[in-house]
Write a protein that holds these residues in place. Structure first.
Motif, PDB file in Angstrom:
ATOM      1  N   ILE A  18       0.838  -1.198   0.000  1.00  0.00           N
ATOM      2  CA  ILE A  18       0.000   0.000   0.000  1.00  0.00           C
ATOM      3  C   ILE A  18       0.877   1.254   0.000  1.00  0.00           C
ATOM      4  N   VAL A  19       2.028   1.206   0.649  1.00  0.00           N
ATOM      5  CA  VAL A  19       2.950   2.349   0.596  1.00  0.00           C
ATOM      6  C   VAL A  19       3.392   2.589  -0.848  1.00  0.00           C
ATOM      7  N   SER A  72      11.238  -5.220  15.772  1.00  0.00           N
ATOM      8  CA  SER A  72       9.921  -5.259  15.152  1.00  0.00           C
ATOM      9  C   SER A  72       9.172  -3.955  15.404  1.00  0.00           C
ATOM     10  N   ALA A  73       9.256  -3.447  16.617  1.00  0.00           N
ATOM     11  CA  ALA A  73       8.594  -2.184  16.957  1.00  0.00           C
ATOM     12  C   ALA A  73       9.195  -1.026  16.160  1.00  0.00           C
ATOM     13  N   GLN A  74      10.519  -1.037  16.010  1.00  0.00           N
ATOM     14  CA  GLN A  74      11.181   0.005  15.219  1.00  0.00           C
ATOM     15  C   GLN A  74      10.728  -0.048  13.760  1.00  0.00           C
ATOM     16  N   ASN A  75      10.592  -1.256  13.228  1.00  0.00           N
ATOM     17  CA  ASN A  75      10.128  -1.411  11.850  1.00  0.00           C
ATOM     18  C   ASN A  75       8.716  -0.850  11.673  1.00  0.00           C
ATOM     19  N   ARG A  76       7.860  -1.069  12.662  1.00  0.00           N
ATOM     20  CA  ARG A  76       6.499  -0.539  12.593  1.00  0.00           C
ATOM     21  C   ARG A  76       6.504   0.988  12.614  1.00  0.00           C
ATOM     22  N   GLU A  77       7.425   1.560  13.389  1.00  0.00           N
ATOM     23  CA  GLU A  77       7.531   3.024  13.430  1.00  0.00           C
ATOM     24  C   GLU A  77       7.956   3.569  12.073  1.00  0.00           C
ATOM     25  N   VAL A  78       8.923   2.899  11.444  1.00  0.00           N
ATOM     26  CA  VAL A  78       9.374   3.327  10.119  1.00  0.00           C
ATOM     27  C   VAL A  78       8.225   3.237   9.114  1.00  0.00           C
ATOM     28  N   LEU A  79       7.508   2.114   9.148  1.00  0.00           N
ATOM     29  CA  LEU A  79       6.377   1.929   8.242  1.00  0.00           C
ATOM     30  C   LEU A  79       5.292   2.979   8.476  1.00  0.00           C
ATOM     31  N   SER A  80       5.018   3.252   9.735  1.00  0.00           N
ATOM     32  CA  SER A  80       3.989   4.239  10.051  1.00  0.00           C
ATOM     33  C   SER A  80       4.350   5.604   9.479  1.00  0.00           C
ATOM     34  N   GLY A  87       0.467   9.200   2.571  1.00  0.00           N
ATOM     35  CA  GLY A  87      -0.964   9.453   2.640  1.00  0.00           C
ATOM     36  C   GLY A  87      -1.786   8.261   3.081  1.00  0.00           C
ATOM     37  N   PHE A  88      -1.168   7.363   3.869  1.00  0.00           N
ATOM     38  CA  PHE A  88      -1.895   6.202   4.377  1.00  0.00           C
ATOM     39  C   PHE A  88      -1.603   6.056   5.862  1.00  0.00           C
ATOM     40  N   GLU A  89      -2.649   5.734   6.631  1.00  0.00           N
ATOM     41  CA  GLU A  89      -2.488   5.620   8.072  1.00  0.00           C
ATOM     42  C   GLU A  89      -2.419   4.159   8.513  1.00  0.00           C
ATOM     43  N   PHE A  90      -1.289   3.784   9.093  1.00  0.00           N
ATOM     44  CA  PHE A  90      -1.148   2.470   9.702  1.00  0.00           C
ATOM     45  C   PHE A  90      -1.502   2.559  11.186  1.00  0.00           C
ATOM     46  N   GLU A 127      -9.055  -1.776   5.751  1.00  0.00           N
ATOM     47  CA  GLU A 127      -9.626  -2.554   6.842  1.00  0.00           C
ATOM     48  C   GLU A 127      -8.550  -3.301   7.632  1.00  0.00           C
ATOM     49  N   HIS A 128      -7.558  -3.832   6.916  1.00  0.00           N
ATOM     50  CA  HIS A 128      -6.525  -4.613   7.600  1.00  0.00           C
ATOM     51  C   HIS A 128      -5.564  -3.729   8.390  1.00  0.00           C
ATOM     52  N   PHE A 129      -5.024  -2.702   7.731  1.00  0.00           N
ATOM     53  CA  PHE A 129      -3.938  -1.943   8.348  1.00  0.00           C
ATOM     54  C   PHE A 129      -4.389  -0.726   9.147  1.00  0.00           C
TER      55      PHE A 129
END
Length: 214
Positions: A18-19, A72-80, A87-90, A127-129
Protein backbone atom coordinates in the motif's frame (compact mmCIF):
# COMPACT_ATOMS: atom_id res chain seq x y z
CA UNK A 1 -2.05 11.43 -23.67
CA UNK A 2 -0.17 8.15 -23.17
CA UNK A 3 -1.86 5.03 -21.82
CA UNK A 4 0.19 2.79 -19.55
CA UNK A 5 -0.74 -0.76 -18.53
CA UNK A 6 0.30 -1.29 -14.91
CA UNK A 7 0.05 -4.70 -13.24
CA UNK A 8 0.72 -4.63 -9.49
CA UNK A 9 1.83 -7.90 -7.94
CA UNK A 10 0.73 -7.64 -4.34
CA UNK A 11 -0.52 -9.29 -1.17
CA UNK A 12 -3.08 -7.59 1.08
CA UNK A 13 -0.92 -8.67 4.03
CA UNK A 14 2.03 -6.62 2.71
CA UNK A 15 2.28 -3.12 4.24
CA UNK A 16 4.85 -2.00 1.68
CA UNK A 17 2.33 -2.78 -1.07
CA UNK A 18 0.00 0.00 0.00
CA UNK A 19 2.95 2.35 0.60
CA UNK A 20 4.19 1.63 -2.92
CA UNK A 21 0.76 2.05 -4.45
CA UNK A 22 0.28 5.39 -2.71
CA UNK A 23 3.59 6.52 -4.22
CA UNK A 24 2.33 5.51 -7.65
CA UNK A 25 -1.04 7.20 -7.06
CA UNK A 26 0.61 10.50 -6.07
CA UNK A 27 2.93 10.35 -9.08
CA UNK A 28 -0.02 9.88 -11.43
CA UNK A 29 -1.85 12.79 -9.80
CA UNK A 30 1.22 15.02 -10.19
CA UNK A 31 1.69 14.07 -13.83
CA UNK A 32 -1.95 14.85 -14.55
CA UNK A 33 -3.82 14.01 -17.75
CA UNK A 34 -0.67 13.39 -19.82
CA UNK A 35 -0.56 9.76 -18.63
CA UNK A 36 -3.51 7.46 -18.05
CA UNK A 37 -2.92 4.21 -16.14
CA UNK A 38 -4.88 0.99 -16.51
CA UNK A 39 -4.20 -0.75 -13.20
CA UNK A 40 -4.71 -4.45 -12.48
CA UNK A 41 -3.81 -6.21 -9.23
CA UNK A 42 -2.15 -9.64 -9.46
CA UNK A 43 -1.96 -12.08 -6.54
CA UNK A 44 1.06 -13.00 -4.46
CA UNK A 45 0.97 -14.95 -1.20
CA UNK A 46 3.60 -13.95 1.32
CA UNK A 47 2.77 -17.02 3.40
CA UNK A 48 1.00 -19.64 1.30
CA UNK A 49 1.50 -22.29 3.99
CA UNK A 50 -0.13 -20.20 6.70
CA UNK A 51 -2.93 -22.18 8.39
CA UNK A 52 -6.48 -20.86 8.32
CA UNK A 53 -6.31 -19.57 11.90
CA UNK A 54 -3.31 -17.39 11.05
CA UNK A 55 -0.68 -16.18 13.51
CA UNK A 56 -0.15 -13.19 15.76
CA UNK A 57 1.44 -10.55 13.52
CA UNK A 58 4.34 -9.57 15.77
CA UNK A 59 5.11 -13.20 16.60
CA UNK A 60 5.09 -14.02 12.90
CA UNK A 61 7.44 -11.17 11.97
CA UNK A 62 9.89 -12.03 14.75
CA UNK A 63 9.96 -15.71 13.75
CA UNK A 64 10.11 -15.16 9.99
CA UNK A 65 12.83 -12.53 9.95
CA UNK A 66 14.76 -13.53 13.05
CA UNK A 67 14.51 -10.13 14.70
CA UNK A 68 13.80 -8.96 18.25
CA UNK A 69 10.58 -7.46 19.55
CA UNK A 70 12.38 -4.12 19.78
CA UNK A 71 13.46 -4.32 16.14
CA UNK A 72 9.92 -5.26 15.15
CA UNK A 73 8.59 -2.18 16.96
CA UNK A 74 11.18 0.00 15.22
CA UNK A 75 10.13 -1.41 11.85
CA UNK A 76 6.50 -0.54 12.59
CA UNK A 77 7.53 3.02 13.43
CA UNK A 78 9.37 3.33 10.12
CA UNK A 79 6.38 1.93 8.24
CA UNK A 80 3.99 4.24 10.05
CA UNK A 81 6.05 7.26 9.04
CA UNK A 82 6.42 6.09 5.44
CA UNK A 83 2.68 5.53 5.35
CA UNK A 84 2.01 8.99 6.73
CA UNK A 85 4.34 10.53 4.16
CA UNK A 86 2.54 8.63 1.40
CA UNK A 87 -0.96 9.45 2.64
CA UNK A 88 -1.89 6.20 4.38
CA UNK A 89 -2.49 5.62 8.07
CA UNK A 90 -1.15 2.47 9.70
CA UNK A 91 -2.58 1.48 13.08
CA UNK A 92 -0.73 -1.59 14.21
CA UNK A 93 -3.07 -2.98 16.84
CA UNK A 94 -2.07 -5.67 19.37
CA UNK A 95 -4.54 -8.17 17.92
CA UNK A 96 -3.37 -7.96 14.29
CA UNK A 97 -2.81 -11.35 12.66
CA UNK A 98 -1.01 -12.65 9.62
CA UNK A 99 -3.52 -14.78 7.74
CA UNK A 100 -3.64 -17.00 4.69
CA UNK A 101 -4.68 -14.52 1.97
CA UNK A 102 -5.78 -16.93 -0.77
CA UNK A 103 -9.50 -16.26 -0.30
CA UNK A 104 -8.82 -12.52 -0.53
CA UNK A 105 -7.13 -13.08 -3.89
CA UNK A 106 -10.10 -15.15 -5.07
CA UNK A 107 -12.46 -12.32 -4.13
CA UNK A 108 -10.22 -9.79 -5.89
CA UNK A 109 -10.33 -11.91 -9.06
CA UNK A 110 -14.14 -12.04 -8.76
CA UNK A 111 -14.31 -8.28 -8.15
CA UNK A 112 -12.27 -7.69 -11.31
CA UNK A 113 -15.07 -9.32 -13.31
CA UNK A 114 -17.46 -6.87 -11.64
CA UNK A 115 -15.26 -3.87 -12.49
CA UNK A 116 -14.50 -3.27 -8.80
CA UNK A 117 -11.14 -4.93 -8.20
CA UNK A 118 -9.27 -1.74 -7.36
CA UNK A 119 -11.95 -0.54 -4.95
CA UNK A 120 -11.91 -3.89 -3.13
CA UNK A 121 -8.11 -3.93 -2.96
CA UNK A 122 -8.09 -0.46 -1.36
CA UNK A 123 -10.86 -1.46 1.04
CA UNK A 124 -8.91 -4.55 2.12
CA UNK A 125 -5.79 -2.47 2.81
CA UNK A 126 -7.79 0.07 4.82
CA UNK A 127 -9.63 -2.55 6.84
CA UNK A 128 -6.53 -4.61 7.60
CA UNK A 129 -3.94 -1.94 8.35
CA UNK A 130 -6.03 0.99 9.59
CA UNK A 131 -9.18 -0.55 11.07
CA UNK A 132 -7.57 -3.83 12.23
CA UNK A 133 -10.54 -5.77 10.86
CA UNK A 134 -9.90 -9.55 10.86
CA UNK A 135 -9.96 -10.52 7.19
CA UNK A 136 -10.13 -14.24 7.95
CA UNK A 137 -13.77 -13.84 9.00
CA UNK A 138 -16.22 -14.27 6.12
CA UNK A 139 -18.77 -11.99 7.74
CA UNK A 140 -16.23 -9.15 7.68
CA UNK A 141 -15.40 -9.80 4.04
CA UNK A 142 -19.08 -9.66 3.10
CA UNK A 143 -19.49 -6.33 4.92
CA UNK A 144 -16.53 -4.92 2.99
CA UNK A 145 -17.89 -6.21 -0.29
CA UNK A 146 -21.30 -4.68 0.41
CA UNK A 147 -19.73 -1.36 1.42
CA UNK A 148 -18.15 -0.86 -2.01
CA UNK A 149 -21.37 -1.70 -3.83
CA UNK A 150 -20.81 -5.34 -4.71
CA UNK A 151 -23.21 -8.23 -4.11
CA UNK A 152 -22.48 -9.80 -0.75
CA UNK A 153 -24.53 -12.91 -1.53
CA UNK A 154 -22.53 -13.49 -4.72
CA UNK A 155 -19.29 -13.01 -2.80
CA UNK A 156 -20.44 -15.56 -0.22
CA UNK A 157 -21.02 -18.08 -3.01
CA UNK A 158 -17.43 -17.53 -4.15
CA UNK A 159 -16.13 -18.07 -0.61
CA UNK A 160 -18.22 -21.22 -0.19
CA UNK A 161 -16.80 -22.73 -3.37
CA UNK A 162 -13.46 -23.03 -5.16
CA UNK A 163 -14.41 -20.41 -7.76
CA UNK A 164 -11.50 -18.28 -8.99
CA UNK A 165 -8.99 -20.57 -7.25
CA UNK A 166 -7.43 -21.73 -10.51
CA UNK A 167 -7.30 -18.20 -11.85
CA UNK A 168 -5.53 -16.98 -8.71
CA UNK A 169 -3.02 -19.83 -8.87
CA UNK A 170 -2.37 -19.23 -12.59
CA UNK A 171 -1.75 -15.53 -11.97
CA UNK A 172 0.56 -16.37 -9.08
CA UNK A 173 2.56 -18.71 -11.31
CA UNK A 174 2.87 -15.95 -13.91
CA UNK A 175 4.64 -13.73 -11.37
CA UNK A 176 6.96 -16.48 -10.13
CA UNK A 177 7.80 -17.65 -13.66
CA UNK A 178 8.79 -14.08 -14.50
CA UNK A 179 11.23 -13.88 -11.61
CA UNK A 180 9.03 -11.91 -9.22
CA UNK A 181 9.58 -13.22 -5.71
CA UNK A 182 8.91 -10.11 -3.64
CA UNK A 183 6.16 -7.53 -3.42
CA UNK A 184 5.13 -4.98 -4.34
CA UNK A 185 6.23 -5.32 -7.96
CA UNK A 186 4.90 -2.95 -10.61
CA UNK A 187 4.98 -4.26 -14.19
CA UNK A 188 4.52 -1.46 -16.71
CA UNK A 189 3.55 -2.19 -20.31
CA UNK A 190 4.50 -5.85 -19.74
CA UNK A 191 8.24 -5.11 -19.76
CA UNK A 192 9.33 -2.51 -17.21
CA UNK A 193 9.61 -3.56 -13.55
CA UNK A 194 9.63 -1.27 -10.52
CA UNK A 195 10.05 -3.07 -7.20
CA UNK A 196 9.33 -2.05 -3.63
CA UNK A 197 7.57 0.76 -1.82
CA UNK A 198 9.09 3.52 -3.89
CA UNK A 199 8.48 7.26 -3.47
CA UNK A 200 6.22 9.30 -5.70
CA UNK A 201 9.29 11.04 -7.17
CA UNK A 202 10.76 7.69 -8.23
CA UNK A 203 7.49 6.64 -9.86
CA UNK A 204 7.02 10.00 -11.55
CA UNK A 205 10.43 9.90 -13.16
CA UNK A 206 10.01 6.29 -14.28
CA UNK A 207 6.50 6.76 -15.66
CA UNK A 208 7.44 9.84 -17.65
CA UNK A 209 10.46 8.08 -19.11
CA UNK A 210 8.46 4.97 -20.03
CA UNK A 211 5.68 7.07 -21.56
CA UNK A 212 8.20 9.02 -23.63
CA UNK A 213 9.66 5.78 -25.00
CA UNK A 214 6.27 4.19 -25.68
Amino acid sequence: MKNLKIDIVSDVMCPWCIVGYKGLETALEQIGPDIKADITWLPFELNPQMPAEGQDMEEHIIEKYGITAEQSAQNREVLSQRGKDAGFEFKFGPDMRMINSFDLHRLLAWAKDQGKQHELQMAFFDEHFTENTPLDKNENLIKIVNAIGLDGAAAQKVLDSDEYAEQARTEQRFALENGINAVPSFIINDKHLISGGQSSDTFKQALQQIAAEA
